[in-house]
Design a protein around this motif. Structure first.
Motif, mmCIF file in Angstrom:
data_model
loop_
_atom_site.group_PDB
_atom_site.id
_atom_site.type_symbol
_atom_site.label_atom_id
_atom_site.label_comp_id
_atom_site.label_asym_id
_atom_site.label_seq_id
_atom_site.Cartn_x
_atom_site.Cartn_y
_atom_site.Cartn_z
ATOM 1 N N GLY A 1 0.819 -1.216 0.000
ATOM 2 C CA GLY A 1 0.000 0.000 0.000
ATOM 3 C C GLY A 1 0.847 1.257 0.000
ATOM 4 O O GLY A 1 2.060 1.213 0.127
ATOM 5 N N SER A 2 0.162 2.377 -0.123
ATOM 6 C CA SER A 2 0.909 3.607 -0.381
ATOM 7 C C SER A 2 1.479 4.271 0.871
ATOM 8 O O SER A 2 2.433 5.015 0.798
ATOM 9 N N ILE A 3 0.897 3.968 2.047
ATOM 10 C CA ILE A 3 1.371 4.631 3.267
ATOM 11 C C ILE A 3 2.865 4.367 3.491
ATOM 12 O O ILE A 3 3.645 5.296 3.724
ATOM 13 N N ILE A 4 3.254 3.086 3.407
ATOM 14 C CA ILE A 4 4.666 2.767 3.651
ATOM 15 C C ILE A 4 5.526 3.419 2.584
ATOM 16 O O ILE A 4 6.610 3.940 2.865
ATOM 17 N N VAL A 5 5.055 3.365 1.334
ATOM 18 C CA VAL A 5 5.868 3.906 0.241
ATOM 19 C C VAL A 5 6.172 5.384 0.497
ATOM 20 O O VAL A 5 7.321 5.823 0.453
ATOM 21 N N ILE A 6 5.121 6.133 0.790
ATOM 22 C CA ILE A 6 5.304 7.573 1.016
ATOM 23 C C ILE A 6 6.232 7.809 2.212
ATOM 24 O O ILE A 6 7.165 8.606 2.162
ATOM 25 N N ALA A 7 5.988 7.058 3.296
ATOM 26 C CA ALA A 7 6.789 7.253 4.510
ATOM 27 C C ALA A 7 8.246 6.881 4.278
ATOM 28 O O ALA A 7 9.153 7.579 4.739
ATOM 29 N N MET A 8 8.505 5.797 3.548
ATOM 30 C CA MET A 8 9.885 5.314 3.418
ATOM 31 C C MET A 8 10.726 6.157 2.457
ATOM 32 O O MET A 8 11.939 6.181 2.557
ATOM 33 N N PHE A 9 10.068 6.833 1.513
ATOM 34 C CA PHE A 9 10.839 7.742 0.663
ATOM 35 C C PHE A 9 11.385 8.907 1.489
ATOM 36 O O PHE A 9 12.428 9.455 1.189
ATOM 37 N N ILE A 10 10.634 9.282 2.525
ATOM 38 C CA ILE A 10 10.987 10.511 3.237
ATOM 39 C C ILE A 10 11.608 10.270 4.616
ATOM 40 O O ILE A 10 12.667 10.828 4.925
ATOM 41 N N CYS A 11 10.971 9.428 5.436
ATOM 42 C CA CYS A 11 11.384 9.376 6.847
ATOM 43 C C CYS A 11 12.799 8.841 7.101
ATOM 44 O O CYS A 11 13.579 9.531 7.773
ATOM 45 N N PRO A 12 13.163 7.656 6.591
ATOM 46 C CA PRO A 12 14.526 7.196 6.912
ATOM 47 C C PRO A 12 15.615 8.156 6.403
ATOM 48 O O PRO A 12 16.534 8.479 7.159
#
Ligand SMILES: Nc1ncnc2c1ncn2[C@@H]1O[C@H](COP(=O)(O)OP(=O)(O)OP(=O)(O)O)[C@@H](O)[C@H]1O
Ligand SMILES: [Mg+2]
Lengths: 273, 301
Positions: B219-230
């Motif tokens: 799903g998209s939540i992880i994708v969006i978060a992982m591009f930015i947060c780490p």
């Protein structure tokens, strides 16, 4: 008959001069919009000499350098570096822009920035070895920035940043150095440090071309001048070309009287030498 | 937990989570530095019209055509964003905003106009994916990892995601120097003869591949978060790109593993009966990591 005489006196043909020159520009016209910023300029830089590019703000000096580097596409004209198109000779040219357009927050240290200059040597996948690091440190040493090697690049003063980018250019190991106002905004000591480095390059047989605004130091720093105001005004050795008349033409009478008088002093002072 | 329980139920979702997190975080480092980090957001929005078009063309709800549709839509979006940015001289964030809202809206319209009501394209799935359902029932324990028969029934998402991760890692390893130099100082990169335009485009395309591959599984939540947060948390830890990228991989892995475990067992520890969405928890943990780095990271400004 007259022409023949001139040839016999050793004047090289244009083609010969162009082949031998580290940077030769012919009929260069560059435009950002309607009005050309550089119009039909010819320039032939002498190898192993220091050339000052002089002209008022907006004269097209930076534009000329960028077009010479192939960053800007000209409307017309050719640029050759040692007789070859500039794209084939990138390894031979180092450039320090007027204002570095870098990302100052980028996670990189001073030494890493200098190492970027060695991309030509290292290529895509070459390992950075201790000797590359030593070479980068040596470049920093030459501009007096060795103590700052592990600082983040944004955490330096403007003059210090300027010197780091000069060090990066040195690391490129080029034959032709193009510098856009290397002395802008640096203190007297830094200016001395930079000019020493540049003269050192020249004495090692490299060619240096720098945009320069301080007319009072032209005679001390440079061998040749190139005066420009959109079109080329004059080109040649400082002694014969850096004259009041040419300057008036280049600056379109915009040099203030006092400035001109001060200049006249340095001009007569050194020509009596 | 014993291997006979862990391997079939938790190992595969965890590995997929780690692959997704790292595959998105790696290009995320460069996208963040280029101020293009929202591209992950953009891509996860534009896959909707891609999936709808794929369904309209094939008439079936299957993984592969939808994946291709999503990839096609992502490429169209990337091209449109680049074109708007260059031709209109608009800053990248705004260009992305224009493209992804337009394409997402187009997807919704397509969905309404066509007769897809019979098909259940649900929003929750698109947001959270179905990480927990990617179980490996043929596994009996750790020994199944060497058992070809059990491996044959490994959920296809795992090798697909591992492949995407491999591609991303290879691209970044090979073009490390040009990517670094052109992100730091594009003008200088061009004087060195680097093709900065195509390189920037390639980076975005690689990121899109990672996002589309991940989207289906998680799903998209992880994708969006992982591009930015780490990457954002990693940036606060160091002033060297090499170290930043290493930290981002660590943070991505920690978020994926800790998020998965917390989602499964956290509520039980708190006395609640059900577990919560792993994708949501992984994204939450990555946000907490950013907060931690912002408070304690040695290179925060
Ligand atoms: N990116 C640009 N877009 C449009 N016009 C430009 C651009 N850069 C420069 N110009 C114009 O081109 C002309 C030449 O500019 P250039 O930067 O070459 O001048 P310069 O001689 O280097 O001036 P300075 O001494 O102020 O550095 C100016 O009239 C300037 O306004
Ligand atoms: Mg200028």
């Amino acid at each position: 008959m007259n022409l023949k005489l001139a040839r016999d006196n050793g004047a090289a043909t244009d083609a010969e001069r162009r082949l031998a020159s580290p940077l030769a520009v012919r009929g260069l016209t560059v435009s950002y919009g309607q009005k050309p910023a550089v119009f039909s300029v010819d320039m032939t830089v002498r190898a192993g000499h220091m050339t000052a590019i002089i002209g008022p703000n907006g004269a097209g000096k930076s534009t000329l350098l960028k077009a010479a580097l192939g960053i800007l596409k000209p409307l017309a004209g050719t640029v050759t570096v040692l007789g070859q198109p500039v794209a084939w000779r990138r390894d031979h040219i180092a450039y320090v822009p007027q204002r570095a357009s870098v990302d100052w927050d980028f996670p990189t240290r001073v030494i890493d920035v200098v190492l970027m200059g060695m991309y030509g040597q290292l290529g895509l996948l070459g390992r950075v070895r201790p000797r590359h690091r030593a070479q980068a440190m040596d470049c920093l040493e030459r501009v007096g920035m060795a103590d700052f090697a592990t600082r983040q690049i944004g955490q330096l003063s403007g003059g210090q940043q300027q010197r780091v980018f000069l060090a990066r250019a040195l690391a490129q190991g080029a034959d032709l150095y193009l510098l856009d106002e290397p002395f802008a905004g640096v203190d007297a000591a830094t200016e001395q440090a930079i000019i020493t480095v540049l003269k050192g390059l020249r004495d090692a047989g490299k060619t240096v071309v720098a945009v320069h605004h301080d007319l009072s130091t032209v005679r001390d720093y440079f061998d040749d001048v190139f005066l420009i105001n959109t079109q080329a005004v004059a080109e040649g050795p400082v002694e014969t070309t850096f004259t009041q008349e040419n300057l008036q033409t280049a600056y379109g009478g915009r040099l203030a009287g006092a400035q001109m008088d001060a200049l006249a002093e340095t001009l007569s002072g050194t020509s009596a030498r | 937990m014993s291997g006979s329980e862990f391997v079939p139920l938790s190992l595969v979702p965890m590995l997929i989570g780690v692959c997704v997190a790292v595959a998105c975080a790696l290009p995320g480092n460069f996208l963040l530095l280029r101020r293009q980090a929202l591209i992950g957001d953009a891509i996860s929005h534009v896959v909707l019209p891609g999936i709808v078009v794929a369904f309209l063309l094939t008439g079936i709800v299957a993984s592969l055509p939808m994946l291709l549709g999503a990839a096609g839509a992502a490429l169209v979006a990337v091209a449109a964003i680049e074109a708007i940015r260059r031709l209109g001289k608009i800053e990248p964030g705004a260009a992305m905003g224009v493209v992804f809202t337009t394409m997402f809206a187009g997807g919704v319209l397509l969905l309404e106009m066509s007769d897809t009501s019979a098909v259940h394209l649900d929003v929750e799935h698109a947001l959270y994916g179905n990480l927990e359902s990617l179980i490996w029932l043929d596994a009996t324990g750790w020994s199944s990892l060497w058992d070809p028969q059990a491996l044959a029934y490994l959920p296809v998402e795992l090798p697909r995601m591992a492949g995407a991760l491999g591609l991303v890692a290879l691209f970044i390893a090979v073009f490390w120097r040009p990517l670094k130099i052109s992100t730091f100082d594009e003008g200088f990169a061009r004087t060195m003869g680097m093709q900065t335009g195509p390189l920037g485009l390639a980076l975005v395309v690689v990121a899109a591949i990672a996002a589309v591959a991940a989207f289906d599984a998680v799903g998209s939540i992880i994708v969006i978060a992982m591009f930015i947060c780490p990457p954002a948390a990693a940036r606060l830890m160091t002033n060297r790109l090499e170290t930043q990228v290493a930290w981002s991989v660590v943070f991505a892995t920690v978020a994926a593993v800790a998020g998965y475990v917390l989602a499964g067992y956290g509520p039980l520890w708190l006395g609640a009966a059900d577990s919560v969405s792993a994708a949501g928890m992984i994204a939450t943990v990555s946000g907490v990591l950013v907060a931690g780095a912002a408070l304690m990271g040695p290179a925060r400004r």
